[in-house]
Design an enzyme around this catalytic site. Structure first.
Site, PDB file in Angstrom:
ATOM      1  N   CYS A 275       0.734  -1.151   0.366  1.00 39.82           N
ATOM      2  CA  CYS A 275       0.070  -0.181   0.068  1.00 39.82           C
ATOM      3  C   CYS A 275       1.561   0.990  -0.168  1.00 39.82           C
ATOM      4  O   CYS A 275       1.537   1.778  -1.122  1.00 39.82           O
ATOM      5  CB  CYS A 275      -1.117  -0.037   1.500  1.00 39.82           C
ATOM      6  SG  CYS A 275      -2.072   0.852   1.488  1.00 39.82           S
ATOM      7  N   HIS A 359      -3.758  -5.327   0.285  1.00 37.23           N
ATOM      8  CA  HIS A 359      -3.487  -5.923   1.677  1.00 37.23           C
ATOM      9  C   HIS A 359      -3.917  -7.048   1.704  1.00 37.23           C
ATOM     10  O   HIS A 359      -4.494  -7.985   1.766  1.00 37.23           O
ATOM     11  CB  HIS A 359      -4.893  -5.153   2.220  1.00 37.23           C
ATOM     12  CG  HIS A 359      -4.190  -3.374   2.919  1.00 37.23           C
ATOM     13  ND1 HIS A 359      -3.663  -2.753   3.574  1.00 37.23           N
ATOM     14  CD2 HIS A 359      -4.769  -2.432   1.802  1.00 37.23           C
ATOM     15  CE1 HIS A 359      -3.610  -1.420   3.208  1.00 37.23           C
ATOM     16  NE2 HIS A 359      -4.555  -1.298   1.863  1.00 37.23           N
ATOM     17  N   GLU A 361      -2.316  -8.440   3.524  1.00 37.80           N
ATOM     18  CA  GLU A 361      -2.649  -9.409   4.908  1.00 37.80           C
ATOM     19  C   GLU A 361      -3.810  -9.164   5.375  1.00 37.80           C
ATOM     20  O   GLU A 361      -4.180  -9.616   6.217  1.00 37.80           O
ATOM     21  CB  GLU A 361      -2.038  -8.103   6.223  1.00 37.80           C
ATOM     22  CG  GLU A 361      -2.531  -6.906   6.282  1.00 37.80           C
ATOM     23  CD  GLU A 361      -2.883  -6.129   5.353  1.00 37.80           C
ATOM     24  OE1 GLU A 361      -2.083  -6.722   4.335  1.00 37.80           O
ATOM     25  OE2 GLU A 361      -3.129  -4.811   5.370  1.00 37.80           O
TER      26      GLU A 361
END
Lengths: 382, 851
Positions: A275, A359, A361
């Protein structure tokens, strides 16, 4: 599960004003007061606790397009940082009750405790359509009945906005610290391996989400989180096997010192960005960033890996993107967004370097992109 | 990868006759698949035994066979048509089972037909309960404890091993949970297991630990051959485990999961479809979640388009069946366009900014003696779906959509709750109102949750509705109601009649239902409703209309698929074109099913051809009419006067409203629409009334000198006895304005008449009427003659000379007195006595001259 007790207190009025002069009336569901920020919408159906604790929302007022928020309350496990960094929250309907076996408290109580001004019961769809048509707008929410409408609009209008503002230093840690927690085995994704045992990763905290750290720890990495201002020499002195530049808030063009640090790190060791970290890397490689009309904020965006054609449904939270035309020839676009074609990932043809705009994650969002961390580990020789 | 070019022709198997658990949704899915594949240039061959379907329209597929769905017949079709491939995943369990049989009998191999969209191995793995369990265990996913039994003794041994009741019995390879049961004790075991074994084509049942009361979720997913995977929609069942999902009130998206919990289900769903081997297409994976600790078990998966897929498609705007067909011929999700945005791809997960509630509709009144308790075997015959900005709004709109013989909200007259918390534990068709009544009577949310095991979040929403009711009931009339409260009520989905009821009735009466009703109420009720309508118009509380756009407004949508709410602003203004509104048939029920959807769909197409903008209004997710590309504009709304008038007000210039194709549902609205000055196209309300009111119809026949059996209309029990004696037994009795011969009977003597009146007719009346019952019962002499039936059409001055009527005269191979749908019709009769034919045609002309 806390017992459902509809509040009989009279609802407190609140207003949202946008810089375009429009006024939106609803009810206060958080702290008392007045707040101003950049209004963005998020289309995730789940994960409001993670969104509210994502440091990347610093300076922003978040509109949730999902209409029923607060149903599952707030629990002890799902926060993504040490606090709430956003400026305000806008909902269609706040749940008066909480129903979930992990819930510890209500969303409303939690907002009050953290001093977040929030408003509900307004037409979030009309608001979202306006943001889509005009781009992100500055806005102000107030629970103060004494403040005149025009004054609230003026507040939104006159607020300088986030362009050129360094928000990273507001959210980054102040001292380096080790991170140990892996994803709880009860919530394992079934993709973890311990291939990385012993690999040391230094994570530049530009506003890092805990889940990035948990996903690395779940693979056996040793992790040191460092402040955004850490110099290249200081980071290298920690003898890492790789460095990760995290997500973070605000304008990526306002962070020349981190771009410079990154430039010094390129080629020295495996380097990845997520990001904001991706936007920093893009700049450090010689590219430029531009602001999207209203950004990507949600958990349903299709990203295609150009090498394989595979599509990952992924979580996004970005207002800026790297301009692929501005990059040197040795850097290639690895991922694109199928909705608008914007650059979602980079890799270097020769150096151990990759980055993604979205993202991997998750937290919140689908886990499709989780193998990104395995790629990082392969870069580090794991 | 683009589409396959090594196959040129594809056979699609339909779902056959409508049965409980497999209904109109497979006309929707089959039609989408046929259109999609034909659009790609494939030659499409269709076989289905159900002619009351859009998919069997001759112009749809390249070759259509209306033939029995058996191995032999389909083999003959394959031999004739030589298709390259067979797509078995859009015709429900029937098509899938037939495909398995064709594969096993070597038919496909013999004729070189490739199974696409599902492999034999995957189908068997998904459908065989034991294989499925084992596969789940292999990939580390939990299933309920239990095992497979092929005899009652084996089942008993498994039950003994588990050591506690209740246990669940789930037969392999059945549909709609057919043959499934909950066994509460050892005594019930023998019978229920034996029945389950008898229902399973492979004579095996799964015996499982009970997870009754757990939360139930479904994920509607799609996967392509490149392993791209998306969840189209998550669905949460309001009724906890123990009620078949087809009989549950279901809500999309899931309401009580955090992201962590939801993503775990998503990961598991993906692992399930990978393990089962669903390589392309849609599937549905069901989970149970323990509300106490979050433990997840996989219940089952359907490796095909299902009823839930239809719901998920309508709930999100994502056309699952169409994409399933395209994925089967080699496309990947990223190659398919999202029709709604026209700028994004199908490889994404819809985000919705509204709440969808699906409510089942049962027909227990038609089957006296059937146990109305809901369980693992599906009993509902239809469903309604409603879209609202909040759960409260969608629930109340959904209840309004059901079109039951009661108000959608509890009143003193239609009370169903017996006052005990224990009764809330028993899942029944009317439980939602029982919960509501219990909360109104002051029972706490906790107590209602404990008793019903329904999630507190849903019960609390009902409690909020009750709190709003109490606030409204404080006021004396619509003009006294504060605007803010009126707006809140409308935003929560309250219909005008609900508000009128609350305003006209002291709160104590609502809290403590009185047995008597006010005879003048009916009249007062209507005008009170009109008063509410005016009050809210004056207060500026007006409905707004919003798009179903798959993306929560992130991208601009191009498809006018709309629902109403009470928000700040409307989207999609009306066009300048002249419009025709077609009212659909609402939820399926016995006597009003897919055939009316067929008619409405054709009416829309005919209107488009005639140059009008065709606007569809319907609330049944299992239909072709609610596909967003069937009409120019789709309103997914309850078919009530209030909602239709709101649409009429918005859709100007309006040529008129068509009420004659949706069965009784729109006919029931015709008078109200006409009174409101809305032009009714085609058959006028009075002409409908003339045909529907048996008394008026009989009088007309007498005037036209068309003979009819001796008859009379009875309004009381005494009158019924007298008239029956006068016309002479046997008699045929029919109440006015009923559907599909409901409460219609042939009675041979006075004793049977008496029994009919007390056991059939009276229970079908409102509770309030039972003390001094009045009704409108037509009594005819039963002739036992042959019946002949002809459909007529004649040109009309108005625009609605409609395409959907047929020109065939049929001689019924049955005797008069049986509802037309139960006849065996023979079209183009070979033997009609010439004199009878002439006489009949003469009568028909005479009747036609009325108008």
């Amino acid at each position: 599960m806390s017992s459902p007790t509809p509040s009989h207190a009279a609802p407190r009025p609140a207003r949202l004003a946008l810089e375009d002069g429009s006024l939106w009336f609803g009810h206060a569901i958080g702290a008392e007061g007045t707040t101003v920020g950049e209004v963005v919408f998020n289309t995730s159906l789940t994960g409001y606790q993670e969104i509210l604790t994502d440091p990347s929302y610093a300076g922003q007022i978040v509109v949730m397009t999902a209409p029923q928020i607060g149903n599952t309350g707030i629990n002890a496990e799902d926060s993504e940082s040490r606090g709430l960094f956003l400026r305000g929250l806008v909902l269609r309907e706040l749940s008066e009750v909480v129903s979930n076996w992990r819930a510890a408290r209500t969303l409303s109580d939690w907002l009050v405790q953290h001093g977040i001004v929030a408003i509900a019961d307004l037409d979030t769809r009309a608001l979202t359509r306006r943001l889509r048509a005009r781009g992100s707008l500055k806005g102000a929410i107030s629970t103060d009945a004494a403040l005149r409408d025009e004054a609230l609009v003026a507040l939104a209008h006159e607020w300088p906005g986030l362009d050129g503002v360094d928000l990273v230093q507001q959210v980054s840690c102040h001292e380096p610290y080790p991170w140990h927690d892996a994803t709880d085995p009860a919530w394992a994704y079934s993709t973890e391996s311990s291939a990385a045992r012993g690999l040391h990763v230094v994570v530049y905290d530009l506003g890092v989400k805990y889940n990035t750290l948990r996903r690395l720890a779940a693979r056996g990495c040793t992790i040191t989180v460092v402040p955004a201002t850490t110099s290249a020499d200081e980071a290298l002195a920690l003898a890492p096997d790789g460095i990760l530049l995290s997500n973070g808030p605000g304008d990526p063009a306002a962070l020349p010192y981190i771009v410079e640090t990154t430039r010094q790190l390129i080629g020295r060791l495996p380097l990845v960005g997520i990001c904001m970290g991706h936007q920093i890397l893009g700049q450090a490689l010689g590219g430029t960033v531009y602001k999207l009309k209203f950004g990507h904020h949600g958990g349903n965006q299709p990203v295609q890996a150009l090498a394989t054609g595979r599509v990952e449904i992924s979580a996004h939270n970005h207002n800026f993107a790297v301009d692929p035309q501005s990059l040197p020839p040795e850097v290639e676009v690895s991922h694109i967004n199928l909705n608008d074609g914007c650059c979602e990932g980079l890799r270097h043809k020769h150096l151990p370097l990759l980055s993604v705009q979205y993202h991997p994650e998750a937290g919140p969002g689908p886990h499709d992109a989780d193998p990104f961390f395995d790629e990082f580990i392969r870069l580090m020789g794991g | 990868m683009p589409k396959r070019t090594d196959i040129a022709s594809i056979l699609i198997i339909g779902a056959g006759p409508i049965v409980i658990g497999q209904a109109a949704e497979f006309d929707y899915s089959g039609t989408q698949a046929v259109k999609a594949l034909k659009g790609e240039g494939y030659r499409v061959i269709l076989v289905n035994s159900n002619p009351a379907t859009i998919m069997t329209d001759p112009e749809l597929a390249d070759a259509t066979y209306i033939e029995p769905l058996t191995v032999d017949v389909v083999e003959a079709i394959i031999a004739q048509e030589r298709p390259d491939a067979l797509l078995p995943t859009v015709g429900g369990q029937t098509a899938l089972n037939l495909a398995v049989a064709l594969a096993k009998r070597g038919v496909l191999q013999r004729h070189g037909v490739e199974l696409i969209g599902a492999s034999l191995a995957a189908t068997e793995l998904a459908e065989d309960r034991l294989l499925f369990r084992n596969a789940m265990t292999e990939i580390g996913l939990a299933s309920p404890q239990g095992g497979l039994a092929t005899t009652v003794a084996e089942a008993r041994a498994l039950a003994a091993e588990m050591g506690r009741y209740p246990i669940l019995i789930r037969p392999s390879f059945t549909l709609g949970g057919s043959g499934g049961a909950i066994v509460y004790n050892e005594h019930e075991l023998q019978e229920k297991v034996a029945f389950g074994l008898s229902q399973s084509p492979v004579h095996s049942v799964l015996v499982e630990e009970s997870i009754l009361g757990w939360k139930e979720y479904e994920l509607e997913v799609m996967r392509d051959h490149a392993d791209n995977f998306v969840v189209v929609c998550s669905i949460e069942n309001l009724d906890p485990m123990g009620v078949h999902t087809g009989d549950s009130i279901t809500v999309a998206p899931a309401m009580t999961l955090t992201d962590r919990e939801y993503q775990r289900l998503r990961d598991q769903a993906r692992a399930v479809v990978q393990a089962v081997g669903v390589n392309t297409g849609g599937a549905n994976v069901q989970f149970a979640v323990n509300p106490a600790d979050g433990r997840v078990v996989v219940i089952e998966m359907n490796p095909r388009v299902s009823r839930s897929s239809a719901l998920a498609s309508k709930a999100t705007g994502f056309p699952i069946a169409k994409f399933a067909a395209l994925l089967a011929v080699g496309y990947t999700l990223d190659e398919l366009q999202n029709d709604i945005t026209q700028s994004t791809v199908a490889a994404f997960e819809p985000s919705i900014d509204y709440v969808v509630t699906k409510l089942p509709r049962w027909a227990f009144e038609k089957f006296p003696g059937v146990d109305p308790t809901l369980g693992t075997q599906m009993k509902s015959v239809g469903e309604a779906m409603a879209i609202g900005r909040t759960f409260k709004e969608s629930l109340l709109k959904g209840l309004q959509s059901l079109e039951l013989n009661r108000d959608p909200f509890p009143t003193a007259q239609n009370a169903v709750w017996d006052g005990t918390l224990e009764s809330l534990a028993i899942p029944r068709a009317e439980r939602i109102w029982a919960l509501w009544e219990a909360l109104r009577a002051g029972r706490s949310v906790e107590a209602v949750c404990r008793a019903s095991r329904i999630d507190p979040w849903f019960v609390a929403q009902l409690a909020q509705i009750v709190a709003l009711e109490a606030a409204i009931a404080h006021f004396d009339g619509p003009s006294a109601l504060p605007h803010e409260l009126l707006r809140r009520a409308k935003r929560a989905g309250f219909c005008d009649s609900h508000i009128a009821y609350l305003l006209g009735t002291p709160w104590e009466t609502i809290a403590h239902p009185a047995p008597e009703s006010d005879p003048a109420e009916e009249e007062g009720h209507l005008s009170a409703m009109e008063a509410v309508r005016r009050a809210r118009q004056q207060a500026g509380v007006r409905p707004t209309f919003h798009r179903v756009d798959t993306c929560a407004a992130e991208f601009e949508a191009h498809t006018p698929y709309l629902y109403s709410a009470y928000e700040r602003e409307s989207e999609v203004p009306a066009s300048e074109r002249e419009k025709v509104i077609i009212l659909g048939s609402g939820p399926n029920r016995i006597g009003q099913g897919i055939e009316f959807d067929y008619c409405c769909t054709h009416a829309a197409w005919a209107m488009q051809e005639a140059g009008y903008e065709a606007i569809m209004v319907n609330c049944n997710p299992e239909t072709v009419s609610t596909d967003y590309d069937t009409s120019d504009r789709l309103y997914f709304e309850p078919l009530t006067l209030e909602h239709v008038l709101n649409i009429v007000a918005r859709e100007q210039p309006l040529k008129g409203v068509v009420v004659q194709f949706g069965g009784q549902t729109p006919l029931g609205l015709a008078h109200g629409l006409a009174e409101a000055g809305v032009p009714i196209l085609g058959t006028q309300p009075d002409a409908i009334d003339l045909a529907e009111d048996r008394s008026r119809f009989a009088t007309l026949l007498a005037e036209l000198a068309i003979p009819s059996p001796p008859w009379g209309v009875a309004r009381t029990i005494a009158e019924a006895r007298r008239i029956a004696a006068e016309v002479g037994y046997p008699v045929i009795v029919r109440p006015s304005y009923v559907l599909g011969g409901r409460a219609m009977a042939i009675l041979y003597d006075e004793e049977r008449l008496a029994r009919y009146l007390t056991t059939t007719l009276l229970p079908s009346l409102d509770r309030s009427q039972r003390a001094s019952p009045t009704f409108n019962l037509l009594i005819d002499r039963y002739l036992g003659a042959r019946s002949s039936w002809m459909s007529m059409r004649w040109p009309m001055a108005s625009a609605s000379s409609l395409a959907a009527s047929w020109h065939i005269s049929k001689r019924r191979a049955s005797t008069a007195g049986i509802p037309p749908a139960s006849f065996l019709p023979i079209a183009f009769p070979r033997r009609i006595w010439p004199r009878f034919g002439a006489t009949r045609n003469g009568w028909a002309r005479r009747y036609r001259s009325v108008d």
